[in-house]
Motif scaffolding. Structure first.
Motif, PDB file in Angstrom:
ATOM      1  N   VAL A   1       0.426  -1.344  -0.092  1.00 32.45           N
ATOM      2  CA  VAL A   1       0.348  -0.103  -0.059  1.00 32.45           C
ATOM      3  C   VAL A   1       0.911   1.353   0.077  1.00 32.45           C
ATOM      4  N   TRP A   2       1.850   1.336   0.802  1.00 30.48           N
ATOM      5  CA  TRP A   2       2.439   2.834   1.003  1.00 30.48           C
ATOM      6  C   TRP A   2       3.606   2.277   0.213  1.00 30.48           C
ATOM      7  N   GLY A   3       4.489   1.607  -0.362  1.00 33.85           N
ATOM      8  CA  GLY A   3       5.395   1.692  -1.238  1.00 33.85           C
ATOM      9  C   GLY A   3       4.966   1.188  -2.932  1.00 33.85           C
TER      10      GLY A   3
ATOM     11  N   TYR B   1       0.853   5.367  -4.043  1.00 36.30           N
ATOM     12  CA  TYR B   1       0.886   5.936  -2.272  1.00 36.30           C
ATOM     13  C   TYR B   1       2.213   6.999  -3.303  1.00 36.30           C
ATOM     14  N   ARG B   2       2.463   6.890  -5.018  1.00 34.44           N
ATOM     15  CA  ARG B   2       3.623   7.424  -5.327  1.00 34.44           C
ATOM     16  C   ARG B   2       3.311   9.133  -5.242  1.00 34.44           C
TER      17      ARG B   2
ATOM     18  N   LEU C   1       3.687  15.151   0.367  1.00 30.94           N
ATOM     19  CA  LEU C   1       4.664  15.122   1.094  1.00 30.94           C
ATOM     20  C   LEU C   1       5.728  15.200   1.636  1.00 30.94           C
ATOM     21  N   ALA C   2       6.870  14.887   0.739  1.00 28.68           N
ATOM     22  CA  ALA C   2       8.031  14.448   0.993  1.00 28.68           C
ATOM     23  C   ALA C   2       8.420  16.231   0.633  1.00 28.68           C
TER      24      ALA C   2
ATOM     25  N   THR D   1      11.548   7.083   1.729  1.00 26.12           N
ATOM     26  CA  THR D   1      11.654   6.337   0.277  1.00 26.12           C
ATOM     27  C   THR D   1      11.017   5.236  -0.299  1.00 26.12           C
ATOM     28  N   VAL D   2      10.929   4.786  -1.325  1.00 29.83           N
ATOM     29  CA  VAL D   2      10.366   3.785  -1.794  1.00 29.83           C
ATOM     30  C   VAL D   2      10.440   2.399  -0.879  1.00 29.83           C
ATOM     31  N   GLU D   3      11.768   2.546  -0.795  1.00 27.63           N
ATOM     32  CA  GLU D   3      12.419   1.758  -0.085  1.00 27.63           C
ATOM     33  C   GLU D   3      12.487   1.641   1.524  1.00 27.63           C
TER      34      GLU D   3
END
Length: 227
Positions: free
Chosen positions: A87-89, A93-94, A100-101, A115-117
């Motif tokens: 869900v988050w990665g 959600y991108r 937000l970043a 980060t995605v990682e």
């Protein structure tokens, strides 16, 4: 709910075929069924202290067990955790993550997941903070509950508050896995009269489509193949 508006605008789906697919592949129930465990939980009572009316829904997707990565079915808790990571990665959600970043990532929030990682590898234990907007407040083998609506740096009651439940359970009778994204938004800052939740109807509808997107793209991480 300003962040929700901005996210929904930027992630609005185009193309009737994609909308049709999401509509067929997922189900949305609103409001939550009578007696839903979230509405009777200690965590709900803790944050919605005034018992104000809330905007409620749950998006559900069923996938045959045969399409789930076998290793995720061996140890209790692995399936829900990997779905949460998806869900988050995941792709859904991108855009919100990038927004937000760009706005909130700074030295003060550097310990959060950005980060995605990081999002793809976190254990999502309680107190984990996701992109300065979500905080894990409870975790069980089948559910991960996050508080949302404002920065977790604000732990006080909020005009924009809510809970988001990410779940994965096995329906052995139907040989399926049931994935769910349950949302409940409310004003926790003061007592609000009436039975209407904080979201206007058109934002509720857009939110539900966004939930479908997160549900669909999150499920990709737990499947043996894309389809």
């Amino acid at each position: 709910m300003g962040i929700i508006k901005k996210t929904l605008y930027t992630t609005a789906l185009t193309g009737t075929s994609l909308l049709a697919y999401l509509g067929a592949a997922t189900t949305v129930l609103s409001p939550l069924p009578d007696g839903d465990p979230l509405l009777r939980s200690k965590i709900f009572n803790k944050y919605n202290v005034h018992r104000n009316a809330s905007t409620q829904d749950i998006a559900i997707k069923r996938i045959p067990i045969s399409q789930i990565k076998p290793e995720l079915l061996q140890k209790e808790g692995d399936l829900a955790l990997e779905f949460c990571r998806g869900v988050w990665g995941g792709l859904g959600y991108r855009i919100q993550r990038a927004y937000l970043a760009n706005k909130y990532k700074n030295p003060e929030t550097s310990s959060q997941l950005w980060t995605v990682e990081q999002l793809n590898n976190s254990k999502y234990d309680p107190k984990t903070v996701i992109t300065d907007h979500f905080e894990v407040v409870a975790k069980t083998p089948t559910e991960i509950v996050v508080r949302c609506g404002d920065t977790p740096r604000n732990q006080a009651p909020r005009e924009s508050d809510g809970l988001f439940v990410i779940s994965a359970t096995v329906d052995k009778a139907r040989e399926e896995v049931v994935f769910g994204l349950k949302s409940c938004f409310f004003d926790s800052s003061k007592r609000v009269e009436g039975i209407q939740g904080p979201m206007p109807g058109w934002i509720e509808e857009m939110h539900r489509w966004y939930s479908r997107i997160l549900l669909e793209t999150g499920s990709w991480k737990v499947k043996t193949g894309f389809f």
